[in-house]
Write a protein that holds these residues in place. Structure first.
Motif: not given
Ligand code: ATP
Ligand code: MG
Length: 362
Positions: A250-255, A292-299, A315-328
């Motif tokens: 989920n984190l890598v997908r968002n990134a 400690e594990i981090t996922v970093r992006d340059n977006g 909570v989502t800003t994507k037109s096709r997002g569900s906003g459940l990724g980070l909640a999960l």
């Protein structure tokens, strides 16, 4: 109407003990009697209150005065919810009110107030806490009421597809894809209610991250450069491998959604931080979360006003997002006894996860 002394004593005892303000008001809205809760509510002693009219202690144009008049006219109890009793002296207050005209005492009426703020606040808290829980109940209903018919719709679309010319197959495929999307959304909502005890075992987090990177690289993140900065001596995490894969997927997908089409970079790091301790439970015992594990992006980063809510469901800003990724993600990390935080500025968004080490337990 004769009331003997013992009765009066018990009546005033009862009125005194009542937590809700009670006032006896005469035909001209003059205050005749107040109980101690009313003294507290108006922050004024009974001696002062009984010399005033109701209008004097209520905000200008208060609906309570109208309710009084209506109750007297109808000769029966009238109630009203959420009446605004805000005054400059006492600040914002809402109360449920009832007015009961006393029979045979022209115009004299008993007024009770029930302040709403406390009850309301409690309601709201429970609502918030119940949100994730009710998500599961909702998912169970949706699974039954939507997934089953959806499977039928999908099947019908596939049957139709056979007889269609190629250029029209796009439409039936659209039906199938959208059905799959809705069905996947319901599956993800169902995951919130999974309260089964999680089987925990030592998990090699580098193996998890490698796998996530491979899947991402061959599907949704084909054009993204991955940089891995791993601490090779990192001990295993205590947890559930599949769930951890889901977290980092989920984190890598968002990134990968966030990075630019050209020059997109996702950096995965691991490290050992033995000093990090968190308090657990009311007893205040502290346990360490050294992995400690981090996922970093340059977006472009998470919009500042979104940061405090980013782990909330829907909570989502994507037109096709569900906003459940980070909640999960937050739920799973929490179930592991870990913590997650997000820091974001343009070109550098970091999700940092701290987890317990397998040998130590939690
Ligand atoms: N790496 C990131 N960079 C910028 N914004 C992000 C990043 N990760 C998350 N966000 C923001 O947080 C929001 C919530 O993310 P979340 O994963 O919960 O839902 P989503 O990605 O929109 O939908 P879903 O994961 O259900 O497909 C995103 O819509 C996006 O606005
Ligand atoms: Mg997402």
């Amino acid at each position: 109407m004769g009331i003997d002394t013992t009765e009066r004593a018990s009546a005033s005892l009862i009125l005194g003990a009542l937590p809700m303000p009670v006032l006896l008001v005469g035909a001209k809205d003059e205050i005749l009697f107040v109980n101690p809760a009313a003294e507290q509510f108006f922050d004024m002693g009974a001696g002062l209150l009984v010399r005033q009219h109701l209008q004097d202690v209520l905000p200008f144009g208060s609906p309570l005065i109208q309710v009084m008049a209506q109750a007297r006219e109808r000769g029966g109890t009238l109630g009203e919810r959420d009446v605004d009793l805000t005054t400059p002296r006492h600040g914002e207050r809402l109360a449920d009110i009832t007015v009961t005209p006393l029979p045979g005492r022209d115009g004299t009426a008993l007024v009770t107030l029930q302040e709403r703020s406390f009850a309301n606040r409690l309601d709201r808290q429970l609502l918030h806490r119940g949100a994730v829980r009710s998500l599961h109940g909702m998912a169970a209903v949706l699974a039954h009421e939507i997934k089953n018919p959806l499977a039928g719709i999908r099947g019908a679309a596939q049957l139709l597809e056979d007889g269609l010319p190629d250029q029209e197959k796009e439409l039936t495929q659209l039906i199938c894809q959208e059905s799959d999307r809705i069905s996947a959304l319901i599956d993800r909502m169902e995951a919130f209610g999974d309260t089964r005890a999680m089987p925990r075992a030592p998990v090699n987090i580098h193996e998890v991250l490698d796998r996530v990177r491979k899947v991402a690289n061959t599907s949704f993140a084909k054009n993204v450069a991955f940089i891995e900065t791993f601490d090779p001596s990192l001990p295993p995490v205590l947890g559930d491998r599949d769930q951890l894969i889901q977290v980092f997927m989920n984190l890598v997908r968002n990134a990968s959604d966030a990075v630019p089409d050209q020059g997109g970079e996702i950096t995965l790091t691991t490290g050992y931080r033995p000093g990090v301790k968190v308090s657990a439970g009311v007893a205040g015992s502290r346990y360490s979360l050294p992995l400690e594990i981090t996922v970093r992006d340059n977006g472009p980063g998470v919009p500042a006003d979104l940061v405090p809510h980013i782990f909330d469901p829907f909570v989502t800003t994507k037109s096709r997002g569900s906003g459940l990724g980070l909640a999960l993600v937050a739920k799973i990390v929490g179930d592991h006894g870990g913590i997650i935080e997000c820091e974001s500025v343009p070109r550098r968004t970091v999700f940092r996860i701290l987890l317990p080490q397998a040998a130590e337990g939690v």
